[in-house]
Design a protein around this motif. Structure first.
Motif, PDB file in Angstrom:
ATOM      1  N   VAL A 174       0.694  -1.385  -0.005  1.00 16.55           N
ATOM      2  CA  VAL A 174       0.219   0.122   0.111  1.00 16.55           C
ATOM      3  C   VAL A 174       0.883   1.198   0.148  1.00 16.55           C
ATOM      4  O   VAL A 174       0.667   2.320  -0.757  1.00 16.55           O
ATOM      5  CB  VAL A 174      -1.146   0.148   1.235  1.00 16.55           C
ATOM      6  N   LEU A 175       1.967   1.256   0.735  1.00 17.57           N
ATOM      7  CA  LEU A 175       2.847   2.370   0.726  1.00 17.57           C
ATOM      8  C   LEU A 175       3.352   2.626  -0.355  1.00 17.57           C
ATOM      9  O   LEU A 175       3.235   3.768  -1.018  1.00 17.57           O
ATOM     10  CB  LEU A 175       3.986   2.262   1.734  1.00 17.57           C
ATOM     11  N   ILE A 176       3.991   1.549  -1.129  1.00 21.48           N
ATOM     12  CA  ILE A 176       4.718   1.709  -2.456  1.00 21.48           C
ATOM     13  C   ILE A 176       3.639   2.200  -3.686  1.00 21.48           C
ATOM     14  O   ILE A 176       3.964   3.114  -4.330  1.00 21.48           O
ATOM     15  CB  ILE A 176       5.329   0.281  -2.850  1.00 21.48           C
ATOM     16  N   ILE A 177       2.453   1.652  -3.511  1.00 22.23           N
ATOM     17  CA  ILE A 177       1.375   2.305  -4.519  1.00 22.23           C
ATOM     18  C   ILE A 177       1.007   3.584  -4.311  1.00 22.23           C
ATOM     19  O   ILE A 177       1.126   4.316  -5.365  1.00 22.23           O
ATOM     20  CB  ILE A 177       0.046   1.261  -4.252  1.00 22.23           C
ATOM     21  N   ALA A 178       0.755   4.240  -3.052  1.00 19.96           N
ATOM     22  CA  ALA A 178       0.501   5.558  -2.725  1.00 19.96           C
ATOM     23  C   ALA A 178       1.479   6.411  -3.075  1.00 19.96           C
ATOM     24  O   ALA A 178       1.294   7.427  -3.856  1.00 19.96           O
ATOM     25  CB  ALA A 178       0.261   5.645  -1.117  1.00 19.96           C
ATOM     26  N   THR A 179       2.907   5.951  -2.723  1.00 22.47           N
ATOM     27  CA  THR A 179       4.133   7.056  -3.228  1.00 22.47           C
ATOM     28  C   THR A 179       4.098   6.921  -4.807  1.00 22.47           C
ATOM     29  O   THR A 179       4.367   7.900  -5.264  1.00 22.47           O
ATOM     30  CB  THR A 179       5.334   6.720  -2.515  1.00 22.47           C
ATOM     31  N   ASN A 180       3.802   5.811  -5.500  1.00 22.93           N
ATOM     32  CA  ASN A 180       3.887   5.868  -6.972  1.00 22.93           C
ATOM     33  C   ASN A 180       2.941   6.683  -7.450  1.00 22.93           C
ATOM     34  O   ASN A 180       3.186   7.340  -8.505  1.00 22.93           O
ATOM     35  CB  ASN A 180       3.846   4.319  -7.504  1.00 22.93           C
ATOM     36  N   LEU A 181       1.706   6.517  -6.954  1.00 26.54           N
ATOM     37  CA  LEU A 181       0.863   7.638  -7.697  1.00 26.54           C
ATOM     38  C   LEU A 181       1.048   9.063  -7.590  1.00 26.54           C
ATOM     39  O   LEU A 181       0.753   9.768  -8.278  1.00 26.54           O
ATOM     40  CB  LEU A 181      -0.786   7.071  -6.925  1.00 26.54           C
ATOM     41  N   ILE A 182       1.672   9.272  -6.302  1.00 27.53           N
ATOM     42  CA  ILE A 182       1.862  10.751  -6.029  1.00 27.53           C
ATOM     43  C   ILE A 182       2.967  11.170  -6.889  1.00 27.53           C
ATOM     44  O   ILE A 182       3.088  12.223  -7.452  1.00 27.53           O
ATOM     45  CB  ILE A 182       2.281  10.775  -4.456  1.00 27.53           C
ATOM     46  N   ASP A 183       3.953  10.131  -7.153  1.00 29.49           N
ATOM     47  CA  ASP A 183       4.915  10.509  -8.106  1.00 29.49           C
ATOM     48  C   ASP A 183       4.659  10.737  -9.260  1.00 29.49           C
ATOM     49  O   ASP A 183       5.097  11.501 -10.046  1.00 29.49           O
ATOM     50  CB  ASP A 183       6.124   9.377  -7.805  1.00 29.49           C
ATOM     51  N   LYS A 184       3.608   9.888 -10.119  1.00 29.54           N
ATOM     52  CA  LYS A 184       3.145   9.781 -11.095  1.00 29.54           C
ATOM     53  C   LYS A 184       2.475  11.370 -11.502  1.00 29.54           C
ATOM     54  O   LYS A 184       2.907  12.080 -12.521  1.00 29.54           O
ATOM     55  CB  LYS A 184       2.193   8.853 -11.434  1.00 29.54           C
ATOM     56  N   ASN A 185       1.776  11.595 -10.376  1.00 24.29           N
ATOM     57  CA  ASN A 185       0.916  13.211 -10.570  1.00 24.29           C
ATOM     58  C   ASN A 185       2.086  14.139 -10.811  1.00 24.29           C
ATOM     59  O   ASN A 185       1.915  15.113 -11.465  1.00 24.29           O
ATOM     60  CB  ASN A 185       0.142  13.250  -9.574  1.00 24.29           C
ATOM     61  N   ASN A 186       3.164  14.261  -9.950  1.00 23.77           N
ATOM     62  CA  ASN A 186       4.186  15.240 -10.025  1.00 23.77           C
ATOM     63  C   ASN A 186       5.110  15.119 -11.268  1.00 23.77           C
ATOM     64  O   ASN A 186       5.381  16.024 -11.812  1.00 23.77           O
ATOM     65  CB  ASN A 186       5.008  14.944  -8.777  1.00 23.77           C
ATOM     66  N   PHE A 187       5.341  13.784 -11.730  1.00 21.84           N
ATOM     67  CA  PHE A 187       6.136  13.759 -13.063  1.00 21.84           C
ATOM     68  C   PHE A 187       5.112  14.297 -14.110  1.00 21.84           C
ATOM     69  O   PHE A 187       5.525  14.920 -15.262  1.00 21.84           O
ATOM     70  CB  PHE A 187       6.573  12.405 -13.463  1.00 21.84           C
ATOM     71  N   VAL A 188       3.800  13.983 -14.322  1.00 25.59           N
ATOM     72  CA  VAL A 188       2.904  14.629 -15.320  1.00 25.59           C
ATOM     73  C   VAL A 188       2.979  16.103 -15.051  1.00 25.59           C
ATOM     74  O   VAL A 188       2.981  16.688 -16.130  1.00 25.59           O
ATOM     75  CB  VAL A 188       1.395  14.185 -14.882  1.00 25.59           C
ATOM     76  N   ARG A 189       2.850  16.736 -13.890  1.00 24.50           N
ATOM     77  CA  ARG A 189       2.941  18.164 -13.928  1.00 24.50           C
ATOM     78  C   ARG A 189       4.283  18.662 -14.459  1.00 24.50           C
ATOM     79  O   ARG A 189       4.231  19.743 -15.173  1.00 24.50           O
ATOM     80  CB  ARG A 189       3.042  18.763 -12.194  1.00 24.50           C
ATOM     81  N   VAL A 190       5.425  17.914 -14.100  1.00 27.48           N
ATOM     82  CA  VAL A 190       6.661  18.487 -14.762  1.00 27.48           C
ATOM     83  C   VAL A 190       6.650  18.479 -16.211  1.00 27.48           C
ATOM     84  O   VAL A 190       7.056  19.131 -16.874  1.00 27.48           O
ATOM     85  CB  VAL A 190       7.939  17.571 -14.233  1.00 27.48           C
TER      86      VAL A 190
END
Length: 199
Positions: free
Chosen positions: A18-34
């Motif tokens: 669950v921790l890895i999935i949550a951080t990956n989703l947050i990272d994906k959102n930030n990379f989309v912004r970049v």
């Protein structure tokens, strides 16, 4: 007791998952912004800045021709410069405009139309009254300068958006590492812990 150990292992693995999935989703959102910020910098700022530069060159050609009263330019080249200028304006219109930029651009388009009309009057007056043409050229130069400054400030704003997104990714990566270390220690304690059996 074996069943209890299996439950502990499953819960431990699920927490990590669950921790890895949550951080990956947050990272994906930030990379989309970049990615969006970088695309915007290229498509809507660098290309727009190049179009502004090309428009400024065309306006400069007109200004030079008026100042030296170059009748040859107005009879043979001016129509081509006007077509080129309108094509550049059309391409600029396809970029994503901010509200301030849209207002300046609207003013630029009306100044171009007014300049073309003033040039026709300048030709009809046999190159005697160049003041209106010079006035509209000065207005166009001011519009282009304003648009160029907007490109710079908007590019800077997009860069700061991408920097904030990358900083957020870095922060969450560090938090993720700390949580994973904490969970690993917690799982080890849970697995190693053996309650004392009652005698």
């Amino acid at each position: 007791m074996a069943f209890y150990n299996k439950i502990k292992w499953i819960l431990g693995i699920l927490m990590i998952f669950v921790l890895i999935i949550a951080t990956n989703l947050i990272d994906k959102n930030n990379f989309v912004r970049v990615r969006d910020a970088v695309v915007t910098i290229y498509e809507d700022r660098l290309i727009a800045n190049d179009l502004i530069f090309e428009m400024a060159k065309s306006v400069h050609q007109k200004e030079l021709a008026v100042l030296v009263l170059d009748s040859t330019f107005f009879k043979s080249k001016n129509a081509k410069v006007n077509i080129n200028l309108k094509a550049l304006v059309s391409r600029f219109e396809d970029t994503k405009l901010t509200l301030k930029e849209a207002n300046v651009f609207k003013d630029l388009k009306s100044n171009i139309e007014a300049l073309v009309a003033a040039e026709n009057q300048f030709l009809n007056s046999n190159f005697t009254n160049k003041a209106p043409v010079i006035g509209y050229i000065e207005n166009l130069k001011a519009n282009l300068e304003d648009l160029s400054k907007i490109q710079l400030s908007e590019g800077s704003r997009q860069m700061s958006i991408s920097k904030r997104a990358l900083d957020t990714v870095e922060l969450f990566t560090q938090i993720e590492i700390y949580i994973l270390v904490f969970l690993a220690v917690l799982i080890q304690i849970i697995v190693m812990y053996k309650p004392k059996e009652k005698v």
